[in-house]
Write a protein that holds these residues in place. Structure first.
Motif, short mmCIF file in Angstrom:
data_model
loop_
_atom_site.label_atom_id
_atom_site.label_comp_id
_atom_site.label_asym_id
_atom_site.label_seq_id
_atom_site.Cartn_x
_atom_site.Cartn_y
_atom_site.Cartn_z
N VAL A 15 0.86 -1.08 0.00
CA VAL A 15 -0.04 -0.08 -0.09
C VAL A 15 1.07 1.55 0.01
CG1 VAL A 15 -1.86 1.36 1.14
CG2 VAL A 15 -1.81 -1.21 1.20
N THR A 16 0.76 2.04 -1.15
CA THR A 16 1.44 3.10 -1.19
C THR A 16 0.66 4.54 -1.22
OG1 THR A 16 2.93 2.21 -2.80
CG2 THR A 16 3.26 4.59 -2.55
N GLY A 17 0.99 5.49 -0.45
CA GLY A 17 0.27 6.67 -0.41
C GLY A 17 -0.56 7.07 0.75
N ASP A 75 4.86 6.08 -8.67
CA ASP A 75 4.52 6.47 -7.10
C ASP A 75 4.68 7.85 -6.88
OD1 ASP A 75 4.48 3.69 -6.30
OD2 ASP A 75 6.35 3.48 -5.79
N ASP A 76 5.50 8.56 -7.57
CA ASP A 76 5.20 9.93 -7.47
C ASP A 76 4.04 10.77 -8.00
OD1 ASP A 76 5.94 9.27 -10.17
OD2 ASP A 76 7.29 11.17 -10.44
N GLN A 82 -1.93 12.93 -3.92
CA GLN A 82 -2.36 12.54 -2.35
C GLN A 82 -3.56 11.31 -2.37
OE1 GLN A 82 -3.67 16.16 -0.54
NE2 GLN A 82 -1.49 16.62 -0.34
N ILE A 83 -3.43 10.31 -3.17
CA ILE A 83 -4.32 9.06 -3.03
C ILE A 83 -3.58 8.12 -2.52
CG2 ILE A 83 -5.76 9.96 -4.98
CD1 ILE A 83 -4.66 7.98 -6.77
N ALA A 84 -3.85 6.64 -2.62
CA ALA A 84 -3.56 5.52 -2.02
C ALA A 84 -3.36 4.48 -3.31
CB ALA A 84 -4.34 4.88 -1.00
N LYS A 85 -2.45 3.99 -3.44
CA LYS A 85 -2.28 2.71 -4.60
C LYS A 85 -2.28 1.42 -3.71
CE LYS A 85 1.72 1.98 -6.76
NZ LYS A 85 2.83 1.63 -7.66
N ILE A 86 -2.97 0.53 -4.27
CA ILE A 86 -2.99 -0.83 -3.44
C ILE A 86 -2.72 -1.81 -4.28
CG2 ILE A 86 -4.63 -2.32 -2.17
CD1 ILE A 86 -6.37 0.02 -1.80
N LEU A 87 -1.60 -2.36 -4.13
CA LEU A 87 -1.11 -3.35 -5.23
C LEU A 87 -1.52 -4.94 -4.65
CD1 LEU A 87 0.90 -4.17 -7.45
CD2 LEU A 87 2.58 -4.57 -5.75
#
Length: 158
Positions: A15-17, A75-76, A82-87
């Protein structure tokens, strides 16, 4: 429902962001239906890949995107938006898990149920089918499955 609660229902690899204090309004897999505060699940289809529409979903106000391909969106861009990335491993399975977590919560906290046809269990309501409805359903099923037999008048003998 908050995004942090929703993330507990899915098996995410990474989870990124931004995930804290984000309310989720809806879960969608069609980028044309993305609204503000929705989670977009990028599903690889037979004709098109949902990962192609990640930028559209972000522009329309998605709070998070669920992806199978880590390189689909940098990712940048995630940190800038300002959101989330869910892998996840499988987006279709993740959509099912997210939907279960999101809609189960909404189902049991609804106050729209009729008092006579619901049971209150410490703030949770479970809607029951009325006895009359069960009888009607049973009669309909019997009618549909009834096999009509024709009366045999006479058989030929050889």
């Amino acid at each position: 429902m908050e995004l942090t609660q929703l993330l507990n229902s899915v098996h995410a690899i990474q989870v990124t962001g931004e995930v804290q204090r984000r309310d989720v309004a809806d879960i969608v897999y069609d980028s044309r239906k993305v609204q503000k505060n929705s989670v977009f699940v990028a599903i690889k289809g037979y004709k098109t890949d949902g990962h192609k529409f990640l930028q559209d979903a972000i522009n329309k106000g998605a709070v998070a995107v669920v992806v199978e391909d880590d390189n689909a969106i940098p990712d940048d861009l995630i940190t800038h938006s300002q959101i989330a990335k869910i892998l996840v491993i499988d987006c279709r399975k993740a959509l099912a898990e997210l939907s279960k977590g999101f809609y189960n919560c909404l189902l049991y906290t609804s106050d729209a149920a009729d008092e006579r046809s619901s049971v209150d269990l410490g703030g949770r309501r479970i809607i029951k089918k009325k006895k009359q409805d069960k009888k009607k359903t049973k009669k309909k099923l019997i009618k549909k499955t009834k096999i009509t037999r024709k009366k045999t008048i006479r058989t030929r003998e050889k």
